[in-house]
Design a protein around this motif. Structure first.
Motif, mmCIF file in Angstrom:
data_model
loop_
_atom_site.group_PDB
_atom_site.id
_atom_site.type_symbol
_atom_site.label_atom_id
_atom_site.label_comp_id
_atom_site.label_asym_id
_atom_site.label_seq_id
_atom_site.Cartn_x
_atom_site.Cartn_y
_atom_site.Cartn_z
ATOM 1 N N THR A 81 -29.676 4.507 61.411
ATOM 2 C CA THR A 81 -28.914 5.441 62.296
ATOM 3 C C THR A 81 -28.539 4.813 63.482
ATOM 4 N N ASP A 82 -29.017 3.973 64.118
ATOM 5 C CA ASP A 82 -28.397 3.288 65.185
ATOM 6 C C ASP A 82 -27.065 2.680 64.551
ATOM 7 N N CYS A 83 -27.045 2.100 63.561
ATOM 8 C CA CYS A 83 -25.897 1.282 62.873
ATOM 9 C C CYS A 83 -24.875 2.169 62.812
ATOM 10 N N LEU A 84 -24.995 3.517 62.421
ATOM 11 C CA LEU A 84 -23.982 4.382 62.139
ATOM 12 C C LEU A 84 -23.205 4.818 63.478
ATOM 13 N N ALA A 85 -24.185 4.502 64.567
ATOM 14 C CA ALA A 85 -23.130 4.929 65.860
ATOM 15 C C ALA A 85 -22.386 3.941 66.190
ATOM 16 N N CYS A 86 -22.219 2.786 65.780
ATOM 17 C CA CYS A 86 -21.381 1.808 66.274
ATOM 18 C C CYS A 86 -20.368 1.206 65.294
ATOM 19 N N SER A 87 -19.137 1.056 65.631
ATOM 20 C CA SER A 87 -18.189 0.427 64.584
ATOM 21 C C SER A 87 -17.844 -1.066 64.936
ATOM 22 N N SER B 226 -17.389 14.216 50.308
ATOM 23 C CA SER B 226 -18.406 14.008 49.582
ATOM 24 C C SER B 226 -18.497 12.321 49.265
ATOM 25 N N CYS B 227 -17.501 11.519 49.523
ATOM 26 C CA CYS B 227 -17.543 10.001 49.644
ATOM 27 C C CYS B 227 -17.951 9.567 50.948
ATOM 28 N N PRO B 228 -19.285 9.058 50.973
ATOM 29 C CA PRO B 228 -19.521 8.608 52.546
ATOM 30 C C PRO B 228 -18.855 7.440 53.001
ATOM 31 N N GLY B 229 -18.387 6.544 52.314
ATOM 32 C CA GLY B 229 -17.697 5.375 52.453
ATOM 33 C C GLY B 229 -16.210 5.817 53.167
ATOM 34 N N LYS C 187 -23.979 5.759 49.894
ATOM 35 C CA LYS C 187 -24.726 6.959 50.133
ATOM 36 C C LYS C 187 -26.132 6.765 50.964
ATOM 37 N N LYS C 188 -26.577 5.559 50.970
ATOM 38 C CA LYS C 188 -27.661 5.017 51.823
ATOM 39 C C LYS C 188 -27.167 5.428 53.449
ATOM 40 N N LEU C 189 -26.025 5.124 53.586
ATOM 41 C CA LEU C 189 -25.433 5.451 54.909
ATOM 42 C C LEU C 189 -25.590 6.768 55.101
ATOM 43 N N GLU C 190 -24.840 7.872 54.221
ATOM 44 C CA GLU C 190 -25.154 9.165 54.105
ATOM 45 C C GLU C 190 -26.289 9.631 54.575
ATOM 46 N N ALA C 191 -27.466 9.257 53.814
ATOM 47 C CA ALA C 191 -28.713 9.774 54.032
ATOM 48 C C ALA C 191 -29.012 9.399 55.446
ATOM 49 N N SER C 192 -28.799 8.485 56.266
ATOM 50 C CA SER C 192 -29.253 8.135 57.469
ATOM 51 C C SER C 192 -28.530 8.967 58.587
#
Length: 583
Positions: free
Chosen positions: A67-73, A215-218, A274-279
């Motif tokens: 979740t932390d990773c998703l908040a940083c580019s 629907s595509c998380p990438g 999809k693992k990123l989407e789940a988080s």
């Protein structure tokens, strides 16, 4: 994530950057008393050796969640892959062995449901959902002898029957239910078509035209990190994976009277992203069970594994996936879902079949929207115009009089996506008084809906799928030389063939009713009215508004990597100190 990247191939370690949003906060430990008997003391950079050793010991490795990773580019792809690997087949086996399974019982006299094993705080209720693309991929890995439905039966036996995961492990755990994401896919298709026509998802959370599929998380992560100007256009409808997670967690927690954290939901998908989407914080109980705002609550989907990891899962337990039964799990080993309406939706008496090949292998969002519009305009027809390559196609619904009613397009692959987002970029106001706007696309999009997927060829070509050069395929096909691009293309054709192989048939002994349903409002084999009734029933069970259950939000991700965070005051102080000034 790149389709050629596998978490198993990584052997590097990337530490958090200086601009990580969750920095390491470790204070030096107090230095132990110095032994005065020592005649000499080693000093490292002005620090006593004992203190330096204590400081180094206190600097434990950074603990950064996905979740932390998703908040940083600022992270590179391999760093994300390391975090993605936290959701793996090893995690599935570890949890099955550490958490006793909850048992569901129904009283025959009263019909009430009860849960046994709640006295153990670590116990869980295990639920799984499987995508059709993953089933098709494993069907092809079986040698092309079986279809997608038979592969689904094999996965169900692995997860829930006595011959699967229940045969081993500390607690003999398995999954109480194994659902087909085609159920929530149908709901997403109806909701997406209604959204494209402005008929659904009311309130302030509306997408702007043209609506881009989400629907595509990438693709979603790419848009949030690099092209925030397209976020208002992203569809607010959850993906089938996300909608399944919300459906399972909300329904079971309400009907069984247990907290969402006691329900563990595993999804089998074709894609690592999809693992990123789940988080995502937008897909937790803090949204549907709290104040409606994203937060670090209980995930709707706890873990995602891919088709390739299914084979790793069986190998780790000493099972042969290809020897599993290709028939439905017997009724005696099944547990009815505690709500009859949701049972009928998730486990219908007749299996769902995929749409026709023209819909593609990514769920058919675009094609269903075209069918939906065409059904509302009798006499109309769907026209197709191929773009600059096979992954760009334009569509139009044309009335009987030849007038265009609805325009849409399909953009697959990041090269095509970049062209799409450029055409959506708005012009900047001129700094000159009366000047014309600067930039922006000269050719504006006239589409009402665009289906966007990161992988060329669609979801059956996801990065988590078994490929032609994987050892299991090489061995089973007897391949001698290294497969090339043409062999991979032929392999993908086999997966696509398995994807569309499903036929209408009974689910086996778990049929709820003997009669096949007939409806008059079918669009592409789906009844929109039945979907609406199911969503209304779901909302009545949970006491939560249906729009809140089925919709999601997005946010711009701003990176501080490589940027100077100093305030203007700090810059003045630094400048003054350099030239000898003071305050």
């Amino acid at each position: 994530m790149s389709a050629i990247l596998s978490t198993d191939d990584l052997n590097d370690f990337i530490s958090p950057g200086v601009a990580c949003i969750k920095p390491v906060e470790a204070l030096p430990a107090a230095a132990p008393p110095t032994d005065v008997s020592l005649e000499h003391e080693v000093i490292l950079d002005g620090t006593p050796a004992a203190a330096a050793a204590a400081t180094a010991k206190s600097n434990a490795p950074a603990e950064i969640s996905l979740t932390d990773c998703l908040a940083c580019s600022g992270c590179v792809t391999s760093a994300e892959a390391v975090l993605v690997s936290l959701q793996s087949h090893s995690e599935v086996l570890s949890l099955l062995d550490s958490a006793p399974g909850l048992q569901i019982r129904q009283d025959e006299a009263s019909g009430k449901w009860s849960v046994e094993g709640l006295e153990d705080p670590d116990s869980k209720l295990f639920v799984a959902s499987v995508s059709p693309q993953a089933r098709a991929n494993l069907a092809a890995a079986c040698g092309g002898r079986i279809g997608e439905q038979a592969a689904g039966d094999m996965i169900s036996h692995l997860f829930s029957s006595r011959d699967g995961l229940r045969a081993g492990g500390k607690h003999g755990n398995g999954f109480t239910w194994v659902a087909d994401t085609n159920a929530t896919r149908e709901a997403c298709l109806v909701l997406g078509a209604e959204e494209a026509l402005g008929e659904a998802l009311g309130g302030d959370n509306k997408a702007s035209k043209p609506i881009l599929s989400s629907s595509c998380p990438g693709w979603v992560c790419y848009a949030e990190k690099t092209h925030p100007h397209v976020l208002p256009h992203l569809s607010r409808v959850k993906s089938p994976q996300a909608l399944m997670g919300t459906l399972i967690k909300t329904t079971l927690s309400r009907v069984l009277g247990i907290t969402p954290d006691r329900i563990w939901h595993l999804a089998v998908m074709p894609c690592f992203d999809k693992k990123l989407e789940a988080s995502r914080e937008e897909l937790t109980d803090s949204v549907w069970g709290g104040d409606g705002n994203p937060g670090r609550g209980v995930r709707d989907v706890d873990c995602v594994i891919t088709s390739k990891e299914i084979l790793m899962l069986t190998e780790s337990r000493g099972l042969d996936f290809f020897a599993l039964p290709q028939t439905p799990v017997p009724q005696a080993q099944r547990t009815p879902f505690p709500d009859p309406g949701i049972q009928q939706f998730l486990f219908p008496p007749h299996r769902r079949r995929q749409a026709e090949p023209a819909a593609g292998t990514s769920g058919g969002n675009l094609y269903y929207a075209l069918q939906y519009v065409s059904a509302k305009n009798p006499g109309s027809k769907i026209e197709t115009v191929r773009g600059r390559n096979a992954d760009v196609v334009e569509y139009s619904v044309v009335s009987a009089a030849g007038q265009p009613i609805f325009k849409a397009a399909r953009y697959y692959g990041f090269r095509n996506i970049q062209n799409l987002v450029r055409r959506l970029k708005p012009a900047r106001p001129s700094r000159m008084p009366g000047g014309k706007p600067v930039g922006g696309s000269r050719k504006q999009l006239e589409y009402a809906y665009v289906e966007v997927m990161a992988c060329p060829g669609g979801c059956t070509n996801g990065g988590g799928q078994v490929k032609i050069d994987d050892p299991v395929v090489v061995e089973r096909k007897g391949i001698v030389s290294k497969p090339g691009p043409q062999e991979q293309k032929d392999w993908l054709a086999e997966v696509d063939e398995a994807y569309f192989s499903a036929e209408d048939s009974s689910c086996g002994e778990d049929s709820v009713s003997g009669a096949k349903e007939t409806t008059e409002d079918l669009v592409g084999g789906i009844s929109p009215s039945k979907i609406r009734d199911t969503l209304a029933h779901w909302a009545s069970i949970t006491g939560i508004d249906a729009n809140r259950l089925v919709s999601t939000t997005y946010r711009e991700v701003i990176s501080d990597v490589g940027k100077d965070k100093s305030t203007d005051t700090e810059k003045v102080v630094q400048l003054a100190s350099k030239i000898g000034g003071g305050w």
